[in-house]
Design an enzyme around this catalytic site. Structure first.
Site, PDB file in Angstrom:
ATOM      1  N   HIS A  61      39.064   5.297  -5.271  1.00 18.07           N
ATOM      2  CA  HIS A  61      39.668   6.254  -6.212  1.00 18.07           C
ATOM      3  C   HIS A  61      38.729   7.415  -6.461  1.00 18.07           C
ATOM      4  O   HIS A  61      37.588   7.225  -6.906  1.00 18.07           O
ATOM      5  CB  HIS A  61      40.012   5.557  -7.538  1.00 18.07           C
ATOM      6  CG  HIS A  61      41.145   4.588  -7.393  1.00 18.07           C
ATOM      7  ND1 HIS A  61      41.256   3.428  -8.122  1.00 18.07           N
ATOM      8  CD2 HIS A  61      42.224   4.609  -6.561  1.00 18.07           C
ATOM      9  CE1 HIS A  61      42.344   2.781  -7.757  1.00 18.07           C
ATOM     10  NE2 HIS A  61      42.955   3.478  -6.808  1.00 18.07           N
ATOM     11  N   GLU A  64      36.504   8.258  -9.719  1.00 17.76           N
ATOM     12  CA  GLU A  64      35.582   7.235 -10.223  1.00 17.76           C
ATOM     13  C   GLU A  64      34.191   7.443  -9.628  1.00 17.76           C
ATOM     14  O   GLU A  64      33.728   6.699  -8.779  1.00 17.76           O
ATOM     15  CB  GLU A  64      36.154   5.843  -9.902  1.00 17.76           C
ATOM     16  CG  GLU A  64      37.495   5.636 -10.600  1.00 17.76           C
ATOM     17  CD  GLU A  64      38.366   4.524 -10.002  1.00 17.76           C
ATOM     18  OE1 GLU A  64      37.878   3.790  -9.125  1.00 17.76           O
ATOM     19  OE2 GLU A  64      39.550   4.425 -10.414  1.00 17.76           O
ATOM     20  N   ARG A  82       4.921  -0.394  -2.199  1.00 23.33           N
ATOM     21  CA  ARG A  82       3.491  -0.124  -2.077  1.00 23.33           C
ATOM     22  C   ARG A  82       2.987  -0.264  -0.642  1.00 23.33           C
ATOM     23  O   ARG A  82       2.142   0.507  -0.194  1.00 23.33           O
ATOM     24  CB  ARG A  82       2.739  -1.122  -2.976  1.00 23.33           C
ATOM     25  CG  ARG A  82       1.220  -1.160  -2.787  1.00 23.33           C
ATOM     26  CD  ARG A  82       0.599  -2.157  -3.736  1.00 23.33           C
ATOM     27  NE  ARG A  82      -0.813  -2.376  -3.493  1.00 23.33           N
ATOM     28  CZ  ARG A  82      -1.793  -1.698  -4.085  1.00 23.33           C
ATOM     29  NH1 ARG A  82      -1.517  -0.727  -4.907  1.00 23.33           N
ATOM     30  NH2 ARG A  82      -3.052  -1.980  -3.825  1.00 23.33           N
ATOM     31  N   HIS A 152      -5.233   8.370  -4.457  1.00 32.76           N
ATOM     32  CA  HIS A 152      -4.274   7.379  -4.947  1.00 32.76           C
ATOM     33  C   HIS A 152      -3.798   7.786  -6.343  1.00 32.76           C
ATOM     34  O   HIS A 152      -4.211   8.803  -6.888  1.00 32.76           O
ATOM     35  CB  HIS A 152      -4.942   6.005  -5.057  1.00 32.76           C
ATOM     36  CG  HIS A 152      -5.251   5.359  -3.741  1.00 32.76           C
ATOM     37  ND1 HIS A 152      -4.600   4.233  -3.299  1.00 32.76           N
ATOM     38  CD2 HIS A 152      -6.162   5.663  -2.788  1.00 32.76           C
ATOM     39  CE1 HIS A 152      -5.089   3.880  -2.123  1.00 32.76           C
ATOM     40  NE2 HIS A 152      -6.041   4.729  -1.785  1.00 32.76           N
ATOM     41  N   GLU A 226      -8.199   8.290  -8.213  1.00 32.45           N
ATOM     42  CA  GLU A 226      -6.964   7.789  -8.824  1.00 32.45           C
ATOM     43  C   GLU A 226      -6.473   8.903  -9.738  1.00 32.45           C
ATOM     44  O   GLU A 226      -7.069   9.168 -10.775  1.00 32.45           O
ATOM     45  CB  GLU A 226      -7.222   6.523  -9.639  1.00 32.45           C
ATOM     46  CG  GLU A 226      -7.625   5.303  -8.824  1.00 32.45           C
ATOM     47  CD  GLU A 226      -6.452   4.608  -8.160  1.00 32.45           C
ATOM     48  OE1 GLU A 226      -5.294   5.058  -8.349  1.00 32.45           O
ATOM     49  OE2 GLU A 226      -6.696   3.621  -7.449  1.00 32.45           O
TER      50      GLU A 226
HETATM   51  O1  0X9 Z   1      -6.024  -1.260  -5.455  1.00 33.67           O
HETATM   52  C1  0X9 Z   1      -6.214  -0.230  -4.789  1.00 33.67           C
HETATM   53  O2  0X9 Z   1      -6.132  -0.215  -3.565  1.00 33.67           O
HETATM   54  C2  0X9 Z   1      -6.567   1.083  -5.498  1.00 33.67           C
HETATM   55  N1  0X9 Z   1      -5.827   1.196  -6.739  1.00 33.67           N
HETATM   56  S1  0X9 Z   1      -4.215   1.518  -6.670  1.00 33.67           S
HETATM   57  O3  0X9 Z   1      -3.666   1.403  -8.011  1.00 33.67           O
HETATM   58  N2  0X9 Z   1      -4.021   3.047  -6.207  1.00 33.67           N
HETATM   59  O4  0X9 Z   1      -3.604   0.650  -5.728  1.00 33.67           O
HETATM   60  C3  0X9 Z   1      -8.052   1.105  -5.805  1.00 33.67           C
HETATM   61  C4  0X9 Z   1      -8.887   1.275  -4.583  1.00 33.67           C
HETATM   62  C5  0X9 Z   1     -10.346   1.242  -4.859  1.00 33.67           C
HETATM   63  N3  0X9 Z   1     -11.096   1.046  -3.625  1.00 33.67           N
HETATM   64  C6  0X9 Z   1     -11.056  -0.113  -2.938  1.00 33.67           C
HETATM   65  N4  0X9 Z   1     -10.444  -1.160  -3.371  1.00 33.67           N
HETATM   66  N5  0X9 Z   1     -11.736  -0.169  -1.809  1.00 33.67           N
HETATM   67 ZN    ZN Z   2      -3.137   3.264  -4.316  1.00 38.54          ZN
END
Ligand code: 0X9
Ligand code: ZN
Length: 264
Positions: A61, A64, A82, A152, A226
């Site tokens: 329809h 919707e 991830r 990251h 990060e």
């Molecule tokens: O856990 C990880 O790989 C990284 N944090 S994240 O939240 N982006 O996943 C940190 C990486 C730090 N370095 C290593 N673990 N070698």
């Molecule tokens: Zn990461």
């Protein structure tokens, strides 16, 4: 609002079907099953199943709109994925954490042998083609590459080796002073507060990471950034924060570059 939280025109949905099947060729198949009265093509998206199937259609329809929105959402990606997309042997789950797959204290404490975990280290070091390619390139060019920086998110940190052990690296004092300079530069640029320190102490024990691997290869200036934020939006950082985040990250990278230039 994400793509899946909006309504889309038929042409947009056609493009989306094209893109999503291209990007997930191992899982999805677009099959032409006929055309509408107005001669528009009718496609089904087949999600790979070994035997039996479930048919789902949305939007018989026209008014919707929520119905086709559900079909798109149902097929759509996990925004919080991830890992890589590999499947090894008889593993039940897809993907390896590529930042646990480098040959640096591989799969010690802080990584998992369980393929369904977010921090799965893979069946062996460099099992992921992506990791192998990066490692090979860095190895080949290690005499030229003076710094390794891996970006990251999130938590606003400037990390350096080690993350696979709580032991200090032999360059700890110098790396800490560089990381502190980065933090200062970022604070001057956007007033944002970042934290600095060795990975294992500052965030958590996490073996098999690219920064530790590059450092042990001989690339002394090895850092993990990060970026923003500190948890308000987390991985779903809104687009209006892209620019300020990039500007502060650049100021950090320039700081490292300057230090490298003055110390080689
Ligand atoms: O856990 C990880 O790989 C990284 N944090 S994240 O939240 N982006 O996943 C940190 C990486 C730090 N370095 C290593 N673990 N070698
Ligand atoms: Zn990461």
């Amino acid at each position: 609002a994400s793509y899946y939280e909006q309504y889309h025109s038929l042409n947009e949905i056609y493009s989306w079907m094209e893109e999503i099947t291209e990007m997930n060729a191992d899982l999805l198949q677009k099959i032409y099953i006929g055309s509408s009265f107005e001669k528009r093509p009718l496609y089904i998206l087949k999600v790979q199943t070994p035997k039996s199937a479930i048919w789902i259609d949305c939007g018989i329809h026209a008014r919707e709109w929520i119905a086709p929105a559900f079909c798109l959402w149902f097929i759509g990606h996990n925004r919080l994925w991830r890992k890589s997309r590999s499947k090894h042997g008889n593993n039940r789950c897809i993907g390896t954490d590529m930042n646990r797959n480098f040959d640096a204290g591989w799969c010690g404490k802080g990584a998992s042998h369980n393929d369904c975990h977010e921090i799965y280290c893979g069946p062996y070091p460099e099992s992921e083609p992506e990791v192998k390619a990066v490692a090979h390139f860095l190895q080949k060019h290690k005499d030229h590459i003076k710094a390794y920086i891996t970006i990251h998110s999130y938590s606003q940190m400037v990390l350096f080796p080690y993350s696979y052990t709580t032991n200090k690296s032999k360059d700890h004092d110098e790396l800490l002073s560089v990381a502190n300079k980065v933090v200062l530069a970022i604070r001057k640029t956007t007033q944002k507060m970042y934290e600095s320190g060795p990975g294992a102490q500052t965030i958590y024990l996490a073996p098999g990471g690219s920064d530790d691997w590059a450092y042990d290869l001989g690339i002394k200036y090895s850092f993990t950034f990060e970026l923003r934020d500190r948890g308000t939006h987390g991985f779903l950082l809104p687009p209006n924060l892209i620019k300020p985040t990039c500007i502060e990250a650049l100021s950090g990278i320039k700081t490292i570059a300057l230090h490298v230039i003055n110390n080689i």
